[in-house]
Motif scaffolding. Structure first.
Motif, PDB file in Angstrom:
ATOM      1  N   GLY A 130     -14.314  -9.472   4.036  1.00 52.09           N
ATOM      2  CA  GLY A 130     -13.784 -10.824   3.980  1.00 52.09           C
ATOM      3  C   GLY A 130     -12.786 -11.007   2.850  1.00 52.09           C
ATOM      4  O   GLY A 130     -12.525 -12.133   2.427  1.00 52.09           O
ATOM      5  N   VAL A 131     -12.223  -9.914   2.341  1.00 49.15           N
ATOM      6  CA  VAL A 131     -11.249 -10.002   1.238  1.00 49.15           C
ATOM      7  C   VAL A 131      -9.838  -9.816   1.813  1.00 49.15           C
ATOM      8  O   VAL A 131      -9.501  -8.736   2.306  1.00 49.15           O
ATOM      9  N   PRO A 132      -9.015 -10.863   1.765  1.00 53.83           N
ATOM     10  CA  PRO A 132      -7.676 -10.790   2.378  1.00 53.83           C
ATOM     11  C   PRO A 132      -6.736  -9.888   1.571  1.00 53.83           C
ATOM     12  O   PRO A 132      -7.014  -9.568   0.412  1.00 53.83           O
ATOM     13  N   PRO A 133      -5.639  -9.453   2.187  1.00 50.34           N
ATOM     14  CA  PRO A 133      -4.744  -8.469   1.552  1.00 50.34           C
ATOM     15  C   PRO A 133      -4.275  -8.867   0.163  1.00 50.34           C
ATOM     16  O   PRO A 133      -4.126  -7.996  -0.695  1.00 50.34           O
ATOM     17  N   GLU A 134      -4.038 -10.159  -0.066  1.00 46.92           N
ATOM     18  CA  GLU A 134      -3.519 -10.574  -1.373  1.00 46.92           C
ATOM     19  C   GLU A 134      -4.590 -10.519  -2.454  1.00 46.92           C
ATOM     20  O   GLU A 134      -4.289 -10.764  -3.624  1.00 46.92           O
ATOM     21  N   GLN A 135      -5.827 -10.199  -2.105  1.00 48.73           N
ATOM     22  CA  GLN A 135      -6.880 -10.075  -3.103  1.00 48.73           C
ATOM     23  C   GLN A 135      -7.389  -8.633  -3.221  1.00 48.73           C
ATOM     24  O   GLN A 135      -8.501  -8.403  -3.655  1.00 48.73           O
ATOM     25  N   VAL A 136      -6.542  -7.695  -2.815  1.00 52.68           N
ATOM     26  CA  VAL A 136      -6.869  -6.279  -2.963  1.00 52.68           C
ATOM     27  C   VAL A 136      -5.901  -5.672  -3.991  1.00 52.68           C
ATOM     28  O   VAL A 136      -4.683  -5.837  -3.881  1.00 52.68           O
ATOM     29  N   ILE A 137      -6.463  -5.007  -4.991  1.00 54.05           N
ATOM     30  CA  ILE A 137      -5.673  -4.321  -6.021  1.00 54.05           C
ATOM     31  C   ILE A 137      -6.078  -2.854  -5.979  1.00 54.05           C
ATOM     32  O   ILE A 137      -7.263  -2.546  -6.013  1.00 54.05           O
ATOM     33  N   GLY A 138      -5.096  -1.962  -5.883  1.00 51.54           N
ATOM     34  CA  GLY A 138      -5.431  -0.550  -5.781  1.00 51.54           C
ATOM     35  C   GLY A 138      -4.383   0.344  -6.402  1.00 51.54           C
ATOM     36  O   GLY A 138      -3.398  -0.124  -6.978  1.00 51.54           O
ATOM     37  N   SER A 139      -4.604   1.639  -6.270  1.00 48.20           N
ATOM     38  CA  SER A 139      -3.565   2.590  -6.650  1.00 48.20           C
ATOM     39  C   SER A 139      -2.424   2.466  -5.650  1.00 48.20           C
ATOM     40  O   SER A 139      -2.633   2.081  -4.503  1.00 48.20           O
ATOM     41  N   THR A 140      -1.210   2.756  -6.104  1.00 51.47           N
ATOM     42  CA  THR A 140      -0.075   2.645  -5.175  1.00 51.47           C
ATOM     43  C   THR A 140       0.877   3.812  -5.349  1.00 51.47           C
ATOM     44  O   THR A 140       1.045   4.351  -6.438  1.00 51.47           O
TER      45      THR A 140
END
Lengths: 334, 334
Positions: free
Chosen positions: A204-214
């Motif tokens: 239930g976590v939308p894309p704008e609330q995901v932080i990851g390696s890039t």
């Protein structure tokens, strides 16, 4: 039924609705997979304190930022980070079109099924595998590739889809926090585009609330001048100190609630602890060799050592999987 | 008054509230500073289309992402980007403690009040000024420095605070979109930490919805191991193609509504236009030399050339300041 009567029934209904809205969502029943005890109590009482209007620890909804690590915190990370299973499967699928890969020792070992050699490859060779599996795609293509993998692949031990290897108590915790006005972010070492492909459906976590390696990105593919293309070069390795920096860059607020499971989460837990007002720092401690895997200080994956020492010394919440979780995984879907 | 009577009054009150909630917020009166005409109509009708349940252009609230450039779009950018005024003022304030700066030609010219030399300095020398004014501070210190500057400084021509040099019609547009379920992001070439210091108060845009250029960050200052320190090295120059990449990194969704004012916004406007479903692309055209400044194709700051051509060719919305805006700036605060 006359109109006054109807009005009163309608009014009663509206009042009932109003009551339903104002019943505190922080009831202990929101966490049925957590055994009763100090761990569950520490969560429930923190949420009560920061949501009690007029209380000394009250926190406005806009500042109710909760951050969760993913690997080992929201879903399992053994016997390998799940993104590595994706990586291996992707390379096996693409290999027939790339005879030149046979010259890369790690790829060659992977294709020969020699996982021991793969896993003892140099970091540089292993990283090259990850690059091969991710880069060169547009972000839209990559999203579909990961979605297809999620739908078709299975965990080697449980034979369940990887997205069912999530921790049921943590899913309940996410819902409980959301119901209490928290905004939930994932902040993980996993790849941003990889996690976004399932985070909304599973957590239930939308894309704008995901932080990851890039990876680095560029604009324009061979067929679409406006496609975003994943480049074969890492931009951010979202681990340790970088998790704090990434939270600043994306959110711009210090979380009041942070949950991790390894020393890679130590910096963001300490940063959370150092803020003013009520704070919650939590660790998942993998203590259940029967229902999941038992590991901590000596593990190559998800090493938990210094953060565990500090958690014990400072009284942070340690969710002991064996002791605190009634269930580990969600019921299997029929 | 008997209880049935009271109930009916209460019921009436509740019904009134319900009515108030369901009256469409997309009334033309939400944009009083916009003159009637095709420009205003294009905004209102777009919002009506994407918010009409069951309509063919309906867009779910989670996908109602609106992105605005800042300099020249939400506030003025003449005679210089306001962040440069901040930069100059900051250097003047710090110079007495830094005699070694006298060896830097651009700094020396600035301190001597020789703005002509400053403005014709090499890009590298100008950039060094920006670095001096921003780097070396913790993000918390920098936030306070900018907040103090905002409170004390004045625009050289209007003598108003810079945060009053915002465009009243755009403030109304932000409110109008928010009332219609849009989530508003700023995506600007300005520095992230600089903009966050006032974006919430001035625009109602919270820190997690600001995207900007960034310096590299590190964790740990001399006095605080958990402070985030701004390093003297640019990480992201958030202009042109990079605006698209940054929107992907932070939001992970393609906006349906994008407003800019210069060729630096062209890529994100084109990217917005290339998505499926209803789309809104808007440009502020600075045509009012009397109330603000008239500039476009030949301007060094906020050059608007190719994006204007495409806007005209494709029928994007062009807000002609002179023709479309009844007021430019908000009324002065007493």
């Amino acid at each position: 039924m006359n109109s006054v009567h109807r009005s009163r029934i309608f009014l009663g209904f509206l009042l009932l609705l109003t009551l339903a809205w104002t019943v505190p969502a922080h009831s202990a029943d929101a966490l049925p997979s957590w055994n009763e005890g100090a761990t569950k109590q520490s969560i429930v009482s923190f949420v009560e304190r920061v949501t009690t209007q007029g209380g000394k620890d009250y926190v406005a909804p806009s500042e109710r930022i909760a951050v969760f690590d993913n690997d080992g915190t929201l879903w399992s990370e053994q016997p390998l980070y799940f993104q590595l299973f994706f990586t291996f499967e992707r390379i096996r699928a693409l290999a027939p079109q790339h005879p030149e890969w046979q010259e890369k020792p790690a790829v060659k070992a992977l294709l020969a099924g020699d996982m021991k050699t793969v896993m003892t490859s140099s970091e540089r060779d292993l990283f090259e595998l990850v690059v091969i599996a991710h880069a060169g795609n547009t972000t839209e293509e990559f999203n579909k590739i990961v979605s297809d993998w999620v739908a078709s692949s299975r965990h080697p031990k449980s034979k369940r889809p990887f997205t069912e290897m999530v921790f049921q108590p943590m899913l309940e915790l996410l819902s409980f926090l959301r119901a209490n006005g928290f905004k939930i972010y994932i902040c993980s070492g996993g790849d941003l585009d990889f996690m976004r492909a399932f985070a909304e459906r599973v957590y239930g976590v939308p894309p704008e609330q995901v932080i990851g390696s890039t990876f680095k990105y560029s604009l324009g593919s061979a067929t679409d001048p406006l496609a975003i293309v994943i480049q074969p070069k890492l931009d951010v390795i979202n681990d340790n100190d970088m998790k704090v920096v990434s939270i600043h860059r994306v959110i711009g607020r210090r979380p009041i609630f942070t949950f991790g499971n390894s020393d890679g989460d130590h910096a963001m837990l300490r940063w959370t602890a150092a803020g003013s007002g009520a704070r919650f720092m939590g660790l998942v401690h993998h203590t259940d060799g029967e229902r999941e895997v038992a590991y901590d200080r000596e593990s190559k994956i998800g090493k938990l050592d210094k953060a565990l020492d500090e958690a014990i010394a400072k009284g942070w919440t340690v969710a002991d999987m064996k002791r605190d979780w009634r269930d580990v995984f969600p019921p299997e879907k029929k």
